[in-house]
Design a protein around this motif. Structure first.
Motif, mmCIF file in Angstrom:
data_model
loop_
_atom_site.group_PDB
_atom_site.id
_atom_site.type_symbol
_atom_site.label_atom_id
_atom_site.label_comp_id
_atom_site.label_asym_id
_atom_site.label_seq_id
_atom_site.Cartn_x
_atom_site.Cartn_y
_atom_site.Cartn_z
ATOM 1 N N UNK A 1 31.270 40.837 34.303
ATOM 2 C CA UNK A 1 31.922 39.529 34.165
ATOM 3 C C UNK A 1 32.034 38.841 35.519
ATOM 4 N N UNK A 2 32.462 39.590 36.520
ATOM 5 C CA UNK A 2 32.607 39.017 37.861
ATOM 6 C C UNK A 2 31.247 38.572 38.394
ATOM 7 N N UNK A 3 30.224 39.387 38.186
ATOM 8 C CA UNK A 3 28.876 39.019 38.638
ATOM 9 C C UNK A 3 28.372 37.762 37.948
ATOM 10 N N UNK B 1 27.566 34.247 39.783
ATOM 11 C CA UNK B 1 26.244 33.637 39.666
ATOM 12 C C UNK B 1 26.342 32.196 39.185
ATOM 13 N N UNK B 2 27.171 31.948 38.190
ATOM 14 C CA UNK B 2 27.364 30.582 37.692
ATOM 15 C C UNK B 2 27.940 29.701 38.789
ATOM 16 N N UNK B 3 28.933 30.209 39.523
ATOM 17 C CA UNK B 3 29.529 29.443 40.617
ATOM 18 C C UNK B 3 28.498 29.136 41.693
ATOM 19 N N UNK C 1 35.811 40.971 44.716
ATOM 20 C CA UNK C 1 36.131 42.350 45.088
ATOM 21 C C UNK C 1 37.626 42.601 44.913
ATOM 22 N N UNK C 2 38.438 41.632 45.291
ATOM 23 C CA UNK C 2 39.879 41.757 45.133
ATOM 24 C C UNK C 2 40.244 41.919 43.660
#
Length: 176
Positions: free
Chosen positions: A154-156, A160-162, A3-4
């Motif tokens: 990209x963030x999503x 998800x990978x993390x 979010x940041x």
């Protein structure tokens, strides 16, 4: 952190767009100040100046700038990027400066608000010390929204990978 990151990208994109609008408004202001100096009818001088018209039309070079105009005190366009709009009252748009100064979540809400895609950078037009008109530069945040959509994907994906890596690692530790 995701979010940041997204709010930071939104802030940068808003500031960049604000700067483009301000540069165009300042350029219009400088030309207008030179045009009206010593003129008996400043409005007629503004409407007739070819250099000012070129500057107003130059806003179309960037995808975020959608209009530029000099309006009188009644918001009637005296000189505009589209000559067909001269003599008509321009519809009011939201103040872009307020969006750029808002908090991060309010900025995201403003960017994704339905129907709120056009904002304005405004600069008062002065004759001496008296305000006699306004320079209005319209900016469209659809492109900011599109850029943020890509960033959200990209963030999503990274999140998800993390998460999947964390599940695999925690499951392997649970086996020990």
């Amino acid at each position: 952190l995701s979010v940041l990151h997204v709010t930071s990208v939104a802030r940068v994109l808003l500031k960049e767009t604000m700067t483009r609008g301000e540069v165009l408004a300042d350029t219009i202001y400088l030309r207008a100040a030179n045009v009206v100096a010593g003129q008996a009818d400043p409005w007629a001088a503004l409407a007739a100046d070819g250099g000012l018209r070129t500057i107003l039309e130059s806003g179309a070079v960037t995808p975020t700038v959608v209009h530029a105009a000099i309006c009188n005190a009644d918001d009637v366009a005296v000189a505009a990027w589209d000559p067909g709009l001269e003599g008509t009252r321009l519809a009011a748009a939201q103040d872009f400066d307020a969006l750029t100064r808002a908090g991060s979540l309010d900025q995201l809400a403003g960017i994704y608000a339905p129907g709120g895609s056009t904002f304005e950078v405004r600069k008062p037009l002065l004759l001496g010390e008296e305000k006699f008109g306004t320079i209005r530069v319209g900016v469209n945040i659809v492109f900011i929204r599109a850029e943020l959509d890509g960033e959200l994907w990209r963030v999503g994906f990274v999140s998800l990978v993390a998460l999947l890596i964390a599940i695999v690692v925690s499951a392997s530790f649970a086996q020990l």
